[in-house]
Design a protein around this motif. Structure first.
Motif, short mmCIF file in Angstrom:
data_model
loop_
_atom_site.label_atom_id
_atom_site.label_comp_id
_atom_site.label_asym_id
_atom_site.label_seq_id
_atom_site.Cartn_x
_atom_site.Cartn_y
_atom_site.Cartn_z
N LEU A 51 -40.01 22.02 0.85
CA LEU A 51 -41.13 21.84 1.62
C LEU A 51 -39.62 21.37 3.08
O LEU A 51 -39.97 21.66 4.39
N ALA A 52 -38.92 20.82 2.55
CA ALA A 52 -37.72 19.97 3.56
C ALA A 52 -36.64 20.02 2.51
O ALA A 52 -36.75 19.35 1.66
N ASP A 53 -35.14 19.94 3.37
CA ASP A 53 -33.87 20.27 2.07
C ASP A 53 -33.06 19.81 3.49
O ASP A 53 -32.78 20.08 4.69
N GLY A 54 -32.00 18.72 2.53
CA GLY A 54 -31.89 17.98 3.88
C GLY A 54 -31.72 17.02 5.07
O GLY A 54 -30.92 17.14 5.97
N VAL A 55 -33.02 16.62 4.56
CA VAL A 55 -33.65 15.55 5.77
C VAL A 55 -32.84 14.57 5.44
O VAL A 55 -33.18 13.17 4.79
N THR A 56 -32.33 13.92 7.18
CA THR A 56 -31.64 12.44 6.76
C THR A 56 -32.50 11.49 7.59
O THR A 56 -32.26 10.35 7.22
#
Length: 162
Positions: free
Chosen positions: A68-73
């Motif tokens: 669903l999401a990748d690399g979220v900071t």
């Protein structure tokens, strides 16, 4: 009376304990309705980017549906639930930070998808989390205690499904 050295030592231990908090979800949907959007939130971890994955099936053998999401900071992302997500009651979210910090939400249901339900039980209630009207989002009231299982079952926050 506490000496300055003792006070500083104590503060150091507290800072180390806080810095080592395992990443965990703080808000996941109790029921994910196809076509709706949900603010998924988490806390803890070391501040490095995370990946959020939708999983499904038996808690002892979860299968990956999609990333669903990748690399979220940030400590959140907006999940737009696909219209094609099958109605079922055995979904979970996985959050991964680095290679060793992995955690899961409790199981939750989905409704309104274009596919036929795989499981007839799609109703959900929460007992340890508040349900926000109009968004069907459950929020753990104590980050360190429980996450919503989406089925009325309370699961410890750091439940690991294998």
């Amino acid at each position: 009376m506490l000496t300055l050295g003792t006070l500083l030592l104590g503060l150091t231990f507290v800072a180390c304990a806080v810095g080592q908090t395992k990443i965990a979800f703080t808000s996941v949907p109790a029921i994910a309705v196809a076509g709706e959007s949900y603010n998924i939130t988490w806390g803890g971890g070391d501040g490095s980017p995370v990946t959020v994955t939708l999983r499904e099936g038996d808690p002892d053998d979860l299968k990956t549906v999609t990333t669903l999401a990748d690399g979220v900071t940030d400590e959140f992302f907006l999940w737009d639930v696909s219209e094609s997500l099958a109605a079922a009651s055995d979904y979970a979210l996985q959050i991964t930070q680095g290679q060793d910090d992995i955690n899961y939400s409790g199981l939750f249901s989905s409704t309104g998808g274009s596919s036929t339900p795989r499981n007839s039980s799609t109703s959900a209630t929460t007992t340890t989390a508040a349900v926000v009207a109009g968004n069907s989002t459950s929020s753990a009231t104590d980050v360190g205690t429980y996450a919503s299982a989406g089925t009325g079952t309370a699961l410890p926050r750091n439940t690991t499904f294998r």
